[in-house]
Design an enzyme around this catalytic site. Structure first.
Site, PDB file in Angstrom:
ATOM      1  N   GLY A  44       0.544  -1.223   0.038  1.00  0.00           N
ATOM      2  CA  GLY A  44       0.236   0.166   0.108  1.00  0.00           C
ATOM      3  C   GLY A  44       0.586   1.402  -0.049  1.00  0.00           C
ATOM      4  N   ASP A 102      -4.370   1.841  11.143  1.00  0.00           N
ATOM      5  CA  ASP A 102      -5.844   1.706  11.402  1.00  0.00           C
ATOM      6  C   ASP A 102      -5.890   0.981  12.777  1.00  0.00           C
ATOM      7  OD1 ASP A 102      -8.559   0.981  10.295  1.00  0.00           O
ATOM      8  OD2 ASP A 102      -8.077  -0.970  10.075  1.00  0.00           O
ATOM      9  N   ASP A 158      -5.707  -0.626  -1.893  1.00  0.00           N
ATOM     10  CA  ASP A 158      -6.379  -1.320  -2.725  1.00  0.00           C
ATOM     11  C   ASP A 158      -7.613  -1.966  -2.062  1.00  0.00           C
ATOM     12  OD1 ASP A 158      -5.285  -3.253  -0.892  1.00  0.00           O
ATOM     13  OD2 ASP A 158      -5.901  -4.918  -2.446  1.00  0.00           O
TER      14      ASP A 158
END
Ligand code: 5GP
Ligand code: MG
Length: 181
Positions: A44, A102, A158
């Site tokens: 990412g 996250d 993604d």
């Protein structure tokens, strides 16, 4: 059509470019003009890494690492970190480059693994921060944008391997992942 699967643009390519320039200035202010080892987290962070290192200028080595969560269910929250065999971090100024923080588990594991290699210093930068989802008390030293608890794609992020090449950071329409669920 990809366009239909995007609910909205959260940060445009222009906004991201301006923010990445500011982040690079902040990192150089903190770390000075010396050599850096930019450690990008696959997959990412590859777009952010590419833009950030060009804004950083100076002497920058690039290392790509991978952080994967164990999927056998026996070690919840445990992350394995793969670093290329020939890498030597000892004494260097490391800049860990993440796409998004996250739950915080990846960042925690990455920091732990990198610190074991005895760098001179370790600074972490994440383009995005999703604090509502945090399970481990941790934040990157330098953060680009704080984001709501929604599923984001684009600029390296993604869904099912797609959308990484979108130039903007976008919110994925719920119907996309509900359809595939
Ligand atoms: P953490 O260990 O902090 O829970 O997870 C970090 C990784 O989860 C990120 O590096 C990213 O690969 C993935 N991730 C977290 N939130 C999102 C999101 O909204 N969209 C996408 N595409 N990946 C995410
Ligand atoms: Mg990541």
């Amino acid at each position: 059509m990809l366009e239909k699967e995007i609910e909205r643009v959260l940060f445009s390519a222009d906004e991201i470019r301006a923010r990445v320039r500011e982040l690079a200035a902040e990192i150089r202010y903190r770390l000075g003009d010396g050599e850096l080892v930019a450690v990008g987290v696959l997959t990412g962070a590859f777009v952010f890494l590419a833009d950030l290192v060009r804004e950083l200028g100076g002497e920058v080595r690039i290392v790509l690492v991978r952080a994967s969560s164990y999927r056998d269910g026996t070690r919840p929250g445990e992350i394995s970190v793969e670093i290329p065999g020939e890498t030597d971090f000892e004494g260097g100024d490391i800049l860990l480059v993440e796409d998004i923080v996250d739950t915080g588990q990846s960042l925690k594991a990455l920091k732990h693994t990198l610190l074991e290699r005895r760098p001179g210093s370790l600074t972490t930068v994440a383009l995005l921060d999703k604090p509502d989802r945090r399970r481990v008390e941790i934040t990157a030293d330098v953060t680009g944008f704080t984001v709501p608890d929604e599923f984001l794609v684009g600029y390296g992020l993604d869904y099912a391997g797609l959308y990484r090449n979108l130039p903007d950071v976008c919110v994925l329409a719920r119907c996309v992942y509900e359809d595939h669920a």
